[in-house]
Design a protein around this motif. Structure first.
Motif, PDB file in Angstrom:
ATOM      1  N   MET A 102      50.128  97.387  66.455  1.00  0.00           N
ATOM      2  CA  MET A 102      49.515  96.083  66.628  1.00  0.00           C
ATOM      3  C   MET A 102      50.408  95.240  67.522  1.00  0.00           C
ATOM      4  N   ILE A 103      49.833  94.702  68.588  1.00  0.00           N
ATOM      5  CA  ILE A 103      50.579  93.894  69.546  1.00  0.00           C
ATOM      6  C   ILE A 103      50.061  92.460  69.474  1.00  0.00           C
ATOM      7  N   PRO A 104      50.871  91.508  68.973  1.00  0.00           N
ATOM      8  CA  PRO A 104      50.448  90.117  68.969  1.00  0.00           C
ATOM      9  C   PRO A 104      50.671  89.491  70.345  1.00  0.00           C
ATOM     10  N   ALA A 105      49.683  88.756  70.829  1.00  0.00           N
ATOM     11  CA  ALA A 105      49.792  88.166  72.167  1.00  0.00           C
ATOM     12  C   ALA A 105      48.929  86.909  72.234  1.00  0.00           C
ATOM     13  N   ARG A 106      49.548  85.775  72.028  1.00  0.00           N
ATOM     14  CA  ARG A 106      48.778  84.538  72.094  1.00  0.00           C
ATOM     15  C   ARG A 106      48.763  83.995  73.524  1.00  0.00           C
ATOM     16  N   GLY A 107      47.810  83.156  73.789  1.00  0.00           N
ATOM     17  CA  GLY A 107      47.641  82.668  75.153  1.00  0.00           C
ATOM     18  C   GLY A 107      48.352  81.371  75.467  1.00  0.00           C
ATOM     19  N   GLY A 108      48.948  80.723  74.463  1.00  0.00           N
ATOM     20  CA  GLY A 108      49.479  79.390  74.691  1.00  0.00           C
ATOM     21  C   GLY A 108      50.971  79.301  74.882  1.00  0.00           C
ATOM     22  N   SER A 109      51.595  80.289  75.515  1.00  0.00           N
ATOM     23  CA  SER A 109      53.048  80.230  75.713  1.00  0.00           C
ATOM     24  C   SER A 109      53.408  78.999  76.545  1.00  0.00           C
ATOM     25  N   LYS A 110      54.459  78.295  76.124  1.00  0.00           N
ATOM     26  CA  LYS A 110      54.807  77.021  76.750  1.00  0.00           C
ATOM     27  C   LYS A 110      55.871  77.164  77.829  1.00  0.00           C
ATOM     28  N   ARG A 111      56.968  77.859  77.517  1.00  0.00           N
ATOM     29  CA  ARG A 111      58.100  77.885  78.445  1.00  0.00           C
ATOM     30  C   ARG A 111      57.839  78.753  79.674  1.00  0.00           C
ATOM     31  N   ILE A 112      57.101  79.844  79.482  1.00  0.00           N
ATOM     32  CA  ILE A 112      56.684  80.675  80.619  1.00  0.00           C
ATOM     33  C   ILE A 112      55.165  80.773  80.536  1.00  0.00           C
ATOM     34  N   LYS A 113      54.479  80.095  81.424  1.00  0.00           N
ATOM     35  CA  LYS A 113      53.024  80.039  81.379  1.00  0.00           C
ATOM     36  C   LYS A 113      52.407  81.434  81.531  1.00  0.00           C
ATOM     37  N   ARG A 120      42.021  86.570  66.949  1.00  0.00           N
ATOM     38  CA  ARG A 120      42.904  85.885  66.021  1.00  0.00           C
ATOM     39  C   ARG A 120      42.454  84.428  65.862  1.00  0.00           C
ATOM     40  N   PRO A 121      42.416  83.906  64.646  1.00  0.00           N
ATOM     41  CA  PRO A 121      42.025  82.502  64.452  1.00  0.00           C
ATOM     42  C   PRO A 121      42.998  81.557  65.163  1.00  0.00           C
ATOM     43  N   LYS A 122      42.490  80.434  65.635  1.00  0.00           N
ATOM     44  CA  LYS A 122      43.325  79.448  66.314  1.00  0.00           C
ATOM     45  C   LYS A 122      44.476  78.989  65.423  1.00  0.00           C
ATOM     46  N   ALA A 123      44.234  78.957  64.125  1.00  0.00           N
ATOM     47  CA  ALA A 123      45.271  78.517  63.188  1.00  0.00           C
ATOM     48  C   ALA A 123      46.472  79.443  63.171  1.00  0.00           C
ATOM     49  N   LEU A 124      46.289  80.678  63.641  1.00  0.00           N
ATOM     50  CA  LEU A 124      47.391  81.642  63.701  1.00  0.00           C
ATOM     51  C   LEU A 124      47.889  81.832  65.128  1.00  0.00           C
ATOM     52  N   ALA A 125      47.629  80.862  65.983  1.00  0.00           N
ATOM     53  CA  ALA A 125      47.994  81.011  67.401  1.00  0.00           C
ATOM     54  C   ALA A 125      48.761  79.804  67.934  1.00  0.00           C
ATOM     55  N   ASP A 126      49.495  79.104  67.028  1.00  0.00           N
ATOM     56  CA  ASP A 126      50.285  77.975  67.522  1.00  0.00           C
ATOM     57  C   ASP A 126      51.768  78.330  67.551  1.00  0.00           C
ATOM     58  N   ASP A 127      52.600  77.359  67.886  1.00  0.00           N
ATOM     59  CA  ASP A 127      54.029  77.600  68.066  1.00  0.00           C
ATOM     60  C   ASP A 127      54.780  77.817  66.758  1.00  0.00           C
ATOM     61  N   PHE A 128      54.153  77.537  65.633  1.00  0.00           N
ATOM     62  CA  PHE A 128      54.881  77.501  64.373  1.00  0.00           C
ATOM     63  C   PHE A 128      54.575  78.688  63.451  1.00  0.00           C
ATOM     64  N   PRO A 182      52.405  86.658  59.176  1.00  0.00           N
ATOM     65  CA  PRO A 182      50.998  86.300  58.917  1.00  0.00           C
ATOM     66  C   PRO A 182      50.035  86.893  59.943  1.00  0.00           C
ATOM     67  N   ILE A 183      50.510  87.078  61.172  1.00  0.00           N
ATOM     68  CA  ILE A 183      49.660  87.658  62.213  1.00  0.00           C
ATOM     69  C   ILE A 183      49.403  89.131  61.927  1.00  0.00           C
ATOM     70  N   VAL A 184      50.455  89.845  61.509  1.00  0.00           N
ATOM     71  CA  VAL A 184      50.292  91.254  61.143  1.00  0.00           C
ATOM     72  C   VAL A 184      49.372  91.374  59.938  1.00  0.00           C
ATOM     73  N   GLN A 185      49.562  90.519  58.949  1.00  0.00           N
ATOM     74  CA  GLN A 185      48.721  90.560  57.760  1.00  0.00           C
ATOM     75  C   GLN A 185      47.252  90.310  58.107  1.00  0.00           C
ATOM     76  N   HIS A 186      47.009  89.336  58.969  1.00  0.00           N
ATOM     77  CA  HIS A 186      45.626  89.068  59.383  1.00  0.00           C
ATOM     78  C   HIS A 186      45.032  90.271  60.085  1.00  0.00           C
ATOM     79  N   ALA A 187      45.812  90.897  60.968  1.00  0.00           N
ATOM     80  CA  ALA A 187      45.309  92.053  61.707  1.00  0.00           C
ATOM     81  C   ALA A 187      44.958  93.202  60.765  1.00  0.00           C
TER      82      ALA A 187
END
Length: 229
Positions: free
Chosen positions: A1-12, A65-73, A78-83
């Motif tokens: 399982m590879i987690p990859a969110r779209g909202g990275s801040k420091r490197i767009k 992935r739900p938006k609630a699991l895709a923020d900076d915090f 939890p992401i692995v568990q959701h998957a």
């Protein structure tokens, strides 16, 4: 399982930015495929753009992935568990799982195979993760005081020889093998007594969070490619 969110801040758009002419996440997908360790390679993302790139390189994206699991915090667990729960609802119930970061271009297929073997060889082991020894004794770290002066982090250790101090290690941020039931426990102890470290040399470890990190990872990657050519 590879987690990859779209909202990275420091490197767009970090996860799909080109690294050696292909998207960064593609390196993780390709290495996972090459390892022959997996029945399926699944990407967890909330981004349609990342999902399209992942599927282009052969990964599956059977859920969003739900938006609630895709923020900076949100941490990784939890992401692995959701998957795993989402896959179970789709009829897939693996006994073990490996969380691979999308930012691990220095990872090799052999690392994944060796770590999996360690996990499955001993039923008292729940997790195996990539780790690296600190290159300098952390007990001799320095701090600055409120006036700009220098103070030792650990006064009792600052005068000791490096070889007299206990070795310390850090998470290498590449992969985390685990038994599914351990990942789904109420409080998974990835860094606990039932875990083992798969130790890597520091030249195979690159945490990519800043442009400087990216440049260092590119240089290491090119050197490694030249060495293996």
């Amino acid at each position: 399982m590879i987690p990859a969110r779209g909202g990275s801040k420091r490197i767009k758009h970090k996860n799909i930015r080109l690294f050696d002419n292909i998207p960064l996440i593609a390196h993780s997908i390709n290495t996972a495929m090459k390892s022959n360790c997996f029945d399926a390679i699944v990407v967890s993302t909330e981004s349609d753009e990342i999902a399209a790139v992942a599927e282009q390189y052969g990964a599956l994206v059977p859920f969003r992935r739900p938006k609630a699991l895709a923020d900076d915090f949100i941490g990784t667990t939890p992401i692995v568990q959701h998957a795993l729960q989402a896959l179970s609802e789709l009829g897939a119930n693996p006994t073990s799982c490996c969380c691979i970061y999308a930012t691990a271009p220095l990872m090799s297929a052999e690392m994944l195979r060796q770590a999996k073997a360690t996990l499955l060889a001993d039923d008292t082991v729940d997790f195996v993760f990539s780790a690296c020894e600190f290159s300098f004794p952390i007990q001799r770290a320095l701090l600055t005081d409120s006036h700009g002066g220098v103070v030792p982090f650990d006064p009792e250790s600052i005068g000791k020889r490096s070889q007299d101090l206990v070795k310390t290690y850090h998470d290498a941020g590449q992969f985390y093998w685990g038994m599914t039931n351990a990942f789904l426990a109420p409080q998974p102890a990835v860094f606990g007594p039932r875990s083992r470290m798969h130790l890597l040399p520091d030249y195979l470890v690159a945490d990519i969070d800043t442009e400087a990190d990216w440049r260092r990872a590119e240089l290491l990657y090119r050197l490694l490619q030249q060495e293996s050519a």
